[in-house]
Write a protein that holds these residues in place. Structure first.
Motif, PDB file in Angstrom:
ATOM      1  N   ILE A 153       9.366  -8.958   1.577  1.00 53.62           N
ATOM      2  CA  ILE A 153       8.941  -7.788   0.811  1.00 53.62           C
ATOM      3  C   ILE A 153       9.997  -7.530  -0.261  1.00 53.62           C
ATOM      4  O   ILE A 153      11.196  -7.482   0.052  1.00 53.62           O
ATOM      5  N   VAL A 154       9.570  -7.352  -1.497  1.00 55.03           N
ATOM      6  CA  VAL A 154      10.501  -7.146  -2.608  1.00 55.03           C
ATOM      7  C   VAL A 154      10.199  -5.796  -3.242  1.00 55.03           C
ATOM      8  O   VAL A 154       9.058  -5.534  -3.649  1.00 55.03           O
ATOM      9  N   GLY A 155      11.233  -4.963  -3.311  1.00 54.74           N
ATOM     10  CA  GLY A 155      11.098  -3.669  -3.954  1.00 54.74           C
ATOM     11  C   GLY A 155      11.646  -3.701  -5.365  1.00 54.74           C
ATOM     12  O   GLY A 155      12.739  -4.244  -5.611  1.00 54.74           O
ATOM     13  N   VAL A 156      10.887  -3.136  -6.311  1.00 55.74           N
ATOM     14  CA  VAL A 156      11.268  -3.123  -7.727  1.00 55.74           C
ATOM     15  C   VAL A 156      11.391  -1.664  -8.164  1.00 55.74           C
ATOM     16  O   VAL A 156      10.439  -0.880  -8.017  1.00 55.74           O
ATOM     17  N   CYS A 157      12.544  -1.299  -8.693  1.00 57.12           N
ATOM     18  CA  CYS A 157      12.785   0.075  -9.114  1.00 57.12           C
ATOM     19  C   CYS A 157      12.066   0.366 -10.427  1.00 57.12           C
ATOM     20  O   CYS A 157      11.886  -0.521 -11.268  1.00 57.12           O
ATOM     21  N   SER A 158      11.683   1.598 -10.616  1.00 58.06           N
ATOM     22  CA  SER A 158      10.942   2.015 -11.806  1.00 58.06           C
ATOM     23  C   SER A 158      11.885   2.141 -13.007  1.00 58.06           C
ATOM     24  O   SER A 158      13.128   2.088 -12.871  1.00 58.06           O
ATOM     25  N   LYS A 184       8.490   3.160   7.212  1.00 53.80           N
ATOM     26  CA  LYS A 184       7.181   3.117   6.558  1.00 53.80           C
ATOM     27  C   LYS A 184       6.722   1.680   6.348  1.00 53.80           C
ATOM     28  O   LYS A 184       5.546   1.349   6.570  1.00 53.80           O
ATOM     29  N   HIS A 185       7.632   0.823   5.924  1.00 57.03           N
ATOM     30  CA  HIS A 185       7.270  -0.581   5.636  1.00 57.03           C
ATOM     31  C   HIS A 185       7.661  -1.515   6.778  1.00 57.03           C
ATOM     32  O   HIS A 185       7.517  -2.732   6.635  1.00 57.03           O
ATOM     33  N   LYS A 186       8.105  -0.931   7.905  1.00 56.35           N
ATOM     34  CA  LYS A 186       8.441  -1.715   9.101  1.00 56.35           C
ATOM     35  C   LYS A 186       9.376  -2.879   8.759  1.00 56.35           C
ATOM     36  O   LYS A 186       9.088  -4.055   9.021  1.00 56.35           O
ATOM     37  N   ILE A 187      10.489  -2.538   8.153  1.00 62.23           N
ATOM     38  CA  ILE A 187      11.453  -3.540   7.683  1.00 62.23           C
ATOM     39  C   ILE A 187      12.420  -3.850   8.814  1.00 62.23           C
ATOM     40  O   ILE A 187      12.988  -2.936   9.442  1.00 62.23           O
ATOM     41  N   ASP A 188      12.611  -5.147   9.055  1.00 65.79           N
ATOM     42  CA  ASP A 188      13.557  -5.586  10.082  1.00 65.79           C
ATOM     43  C   ASP A 188      14.962  -5.777   9.520  1.00 65.79           C
ATOM     44  O   ASP A 188      15.944  -5.381  10.141  1.00 65.79           O
ATOM     45  N   PHE A 189      15.056  -6.453   8.344  1.00 66.00           N
ATOM     46  CA  PHE A 189      16.359  -6.757   7.761  1.00 66.00           C
ATOM     47  C   PHE A 189      16.279  -6.575   6.245  1.00 66.00           C
ATOM     48  O   PHE A 189      15.212  -6.695   5.636  1.00 66.00           O
ATOM     49  N   ASP A 195       5.882 -12.315  -0.604  1.00 62.28           N
ATOM     50  CA  ASP A 195       4.613 -12.018   0.059  1.00 62.28           C
ATOM     51  C   ASP A 195       4.066 -10.644  -0.305  1.00 62.28           C
ATOM     52  O   ASP A 195       2.849 -10.427  -0.251  1.00 62.28           O
ATOM     53  N   GLU A 196       4.944  -9.729  -0.682  1.00 65.85           N
ATOM     54  CA  GLU A 196       4.509  -8.351  -0.935  1.00 65.85           C
ATOM     55  C   GLU A 196       5.492  -7.698  -1.909  1.00 65.85           C
ATOM     56  O   GLU A 196       6.709  -7.913  -1.799  1.00 65.85           O
ATOM     57  N   VAL A 197       4.985  -6.925  -2.874  1.00 73.90           N
ATOM     58  CA  VAL A 197       5.807  -6.246  -3.878  1.00 73.90           C
ATOM     59  C   VAL A 197       5.625  -4.740  -3.712  1.00 73.90           C
ATOM     60  O   VAL A 197       4.494  -4.238  -3.680  1.00 73.90           O
ATOM     61  N   VAL A 198       6.753  -4.028  -3.628  1.00 74.34           N
ATOM     62  CA  VAL A 198       6.742  -2.572  -3.522  1.00 74.34           C
ATOM     63  C   VAL A 198       7.106  -1.991  -4.882  1.00 74.34           C
ATOM     64  O   VAL A 198       8.206  -2.246  -5.396  1.00 74.34           O
ATOM     65  N   ARG A 199       6.191  -1.268  -5.485  1.00 68.19           N
ATOM     66  CA  ARG A 199       6.458  -0.622  -6.770  1.00 68.19           C
ATOM     67  C   ARG A 199       7.195   0.696  -6.561  1.00 68.19           C
ATOM     68  O   ARG A 199       7.051   1.336  -5.512  1.00 68.19           O
ATOM     69  N   ASP A 200       7.973   1.085  -7.591  1.00 69.91           N
ATOM     70  CA  ASP A 200       8.729   2.343  -7.568  1.00 69.91           C
ATOM     71  C   ASP A 200       9.568   2.440  -6.294  1.00 69.91           C
ATOM     72  O   ASP A 200       9.523   3.431  -5.547  1.00 69.91           O
ATOM     73  N   LYS A 249       0.840  -1.201   0.000  1.00 69.72           N
ATOM     74  CA  LYS A 249       0.000   0.000   0.000  1.00 69.72           C
ATOM     75  C   LYS A 249       0.876   1.252   0.000  1.00 69.72           C
ATOM     76  O   LYS A 249       2.034   1.234   0.453  1.00 69.72           O
ATOM     77  N   SER A 250       0.319   2.305  -0.523  1.00 66.28           N
ATOM     78  CA  SER A 250       1.075   3.561  -0.587  1.00 66.28           C
ATOM     79  C   SER A 250       1.424   4.087   0.794  1.00 66.28           C
ATOM     80  O   SER A 250       2.403   4.816   0.971  1.00 66.28           O
ATOM     81  N   THR A 251       0.617   3.738   1.791  1.00 67.74           N
ATOM     82  CA  THR A 251       0.866   4.191   3.175  1.00 67.74           C
ATOM     83  C   THR A 251       1.829   3.292   3.922  1.00 67.74           C
ATOM     84  O   THR A 251       2.125   3.546   5.089  1.00 67.74           O
ATOM     85  N   GLY A 252       2.257   2.218   3.277  1.00 68.19           N
ATOM     86  CA  GLY A 252       3.173   1.304   3.946  1.00 68.19           C
ATOM     87  C   GLY A 252       2.427   0.249   4.727  1.00 68.19           C
ATOM     88  O   GLY A 252       1.278  -0.107   4.428  1.00 68.19           O
ATOM     89  N   CYS A 253       3.079  -0.280   5.765  1.00 64.73           N
ATOM     90  CA  CYS A 253       2.493  -1.331   6.590  1.00 64.73           C
ATOM     91  C   CYS A 253       1.510  -0.709   7.570  1.00 64.73           C
ATOM     92  O   CYS A 253       1.849   0.229   8.312  1.00 64.73           O
ATOM     93  N   ASP A 254       0.258  -1.226   7.563  1.00 68.78           N
ATOM     94  CA  ASP A 254      -0.799  -0.696   8.434  1.00 68.78           C
ATOM     95  C   ASP A 254      -0.993  -1.536   9.688  1.00 68.78           C
ATOM     96  O   ASP A 254      -2.023  -1.423  10.347  1.00 68.78           O
ATOM     97  N   SER A 255      -0.054  -2.392  10.027  1.00 67.37           N
ATOM     98  CA  SER A 255      -0.213  -3.263  11.188  1.00 67.37           C
ATOM     99  C   SER A 255      -0.188  -2.435  12.469  1.00 67.37           C
ATOM    100  O   SER A 255       0.604  -1.491  12.625  1.00 67.37           O
TER     101      SER A 255
END
Length: 361
Positions: free
Chosen positions: A97-102, A148-153, A131-136, A37-43
Motif C-alpha cells: 500500500i502506497v500513501g501519497v500526500c496531497s 483503518k488500513h490494517k497495516i502490518d509494517f 497493489d493499492e494507492v492511498v490518496r491524501d 477506499k475511503s473506509t479503509g480495508c473492508d476485509s
C-alpha cells in the motif's frame, strides 16, 4: 467472469515447445493499482498483529502481509521505483500500500511540487510493485490510520526524517516494532532532477520556445524572449556550418580515396604494360624469337654464297661451258707416259715459262 481489457503490448505470445510447458503461461500486463477506499480495508479476516519473523516465514497463510510506504513521489523516477520494489519483496506474500500526500500538505511541510497531486496519484498506480494507492495520505502516521488500513509494517529508508517539528516522523513506528528499512538509490532524487533543470534553465526555455510554447507560458519577458530566439538562430547557423564542414570533409575524404584508387590502378596498369612490353621486346622476348625463326627460314630458302677471293669458294660454272678442269691422271698413265718437257711447250705462254725458270730449271 469479467473480460480483462487488453492494452497495447499485453498480448504476449507464449513460446512454443516443451520449455513453455514447464514455465507455465506468460503473465500479461497487469491492470493499474486500485485506489484505497475511503473506509479503509473492508476485509472480514481478523487482523492479528504480526512480528517480522512471522511475516518472513510467510504467515499467516490466509492473508498477505500488508506493508505501507508513503512519500511525495514528485517526478516519479527510478529511485522511487527501487524503494517500492524493496518494500514489495520484504516478505514472501506482500500486499503493498502506497500513501501519497496531497499538494496542501506537501506545500506546507516540504515545498512546491512540479507535478500536481492528481498527476502523482496516477503515476503511482502504474508502478507494477504497487497493489493499492492511498490518496491524501497523512504527513505523520497515526494509530487510527494504521488500524483503518490494517497495516502490518511501514517501509522507508532508515535515515531519520526531520519534519513537522519532529526529529523523526517514524520514531513511534520504530518503537512499536512495525518499521522495516529500505535502501536509498544514490545519485537520483527529485531534488537532483530539479537542480538539473534550474542549472540548465536557459537551455530548457530555448528548447520550449522552439517547440511552440509562448513567452507568457514560460513566464519569460520580452527582452529575454528575443535573446533566446537570437541564440536559437545562432545555434542553427552553427549547426548548419558544422553540417557543411562535415559534408565537405566527407567529400574531400572520398576524393582522396578515389584519387588513391586511381593512382593504385594506374601503377598496376603501368607495371602490367611494362611487363608485357619486356616480355614481347626484351632480350628473351617473343619478338627476338620470331626474328631468329624468320632468319633461319630465309637461310633455308636462299643458297649460301661465299665472298669473292675466298679459298674455299669454287668458280661458278656456266651450265653450257665445257669442263676445263684437268682430269687427274691415274697412276698407271703416269708411269707409261713421261711428262712433257718444258721446251715442248708453246713459247707464247710466258707465265708458265717464268714459273718454271723461277724454280731453277
Amino acid at each position: 467472469m469479467a473480460r480483462r481489457r487488453r492494452g497495447r503490448g499485453s498480448n504476449i505470445q507464449q513460446p512454443q515447445g516443451p520449455q513453455s510447458q514447464r514455465r507455465g503461461p506468460v503473465r500479461a500486463l497487469r491492470e493499474p493499482a486500485a485506489f484505497a477506499k475511503s473506509t479503509g480495508c473492508d476485509s472480514d479476516i481478523p487482523h492479528e498483529k504480526l512480528t517480522i519473523a512471522q511475516a518472513r516465514r510467510g504467515t499467516p497463510a490466509n492473508r498477505p502481509v500488508r506493508v505501507y510506504a508513503d512519500g511525495i513521489f514528485d517526478l516519479f523516477h527510478s529511485g522511487h521505483a527501487r524503494a517500492l520494489m524493496q518494500a514489495k519483496n520484504l516478505f514472501p506474500n506482500t500486499h503493498l500500500i502506497v500513501g501519497v500526500c496531497s499538494d496542501e500538505l506537501t506545500h506546507q511541510f516540504k515545498g512546491y511540487t512540479v507535478m500536481t497531486e492528481d498527476e502523482r496519484y496516477d503515476a503511482l498506480t502504474h508502478c507494477r510493485y504497487i497493489d493499492e494507492v492511498v490518496r491524501d495520505a497523512p504527513w505523520t502516521l497515526t494509530t487510527e490510520f494504521l488500524k483503518k488500513h490494517k497495516i502490518d509494517f511501514v517501509a522507508h529508508d532508515d535515515i531519520p526524517y526531520t519534519s513537522a517539528g519532529s526529529d523523526d516522523v517514524y520514531k513511534h513506528i520504530k518503537e512499536a516494532g512495525m518499521f522495516v528499512a529500505t535502501q536509498r538509490t544514490e545519485g537520483i532524487s527529485t531534488s537532483d532532477l530539479i537542480t538539473r533543470i534550474v542549472r540548465d534553465y536557459d537551455i530548457y526555455v530555448r528548447r520550449n520556445l522552439q517547440r511552440g510554447y509562448t513567452a507568457q507560458e514560460l513566464n519569460v519577458g520580452f527582452i529575454k524572449e528575443k535573446k533566446y530566439r537570437l541564440q536559437n538562430q545562432v545555434d542553427k547557423m552553427k549547426e548548419t556550418v558544422r553540417t557543411v564542414e562535415e559534408k565537405s570533409k566527407h567529400f574531400v575524404y572520398r576524393m582522396e580515396e578515389k584519387s588513391q584508387d586511381l593512382i593504385t590502378k594506374w601503377e598496376e596498369k603501368s607495371r602490367e604494360f611494362i611487363g608485357n612490353f619486356l616480355e614481347l621486346f626484351g632480350p628473351d622476348g617473343a619478338w627476338h624469337a620470331i626474328q631468329e625463326r624468320s632468319g633461319r627460314m630465309l637461310q633455308a630458302l636462299s643458297p649460301y654464297s661465299s665472298p669473292r677471293g675466298s679459298p674455299s669458294s669454287s668458280p661458278t660454272r656456266h651450265p653450257h661451258s665445257p669442263d676445263l678442269s684437268p682430269t687427274p691422271a691415274s697412276p698407271s698413265n703416269a708411269s707409261l707416259s713421261p711428262p712433257t718437257p718444258p721446251r715442248a711447250r708453246k713459247k707464247g705462254k710466258r707465265k708458265s715459262t717464268s714459273t718454271y725458270s723461277r724454280h731453277g730449271q
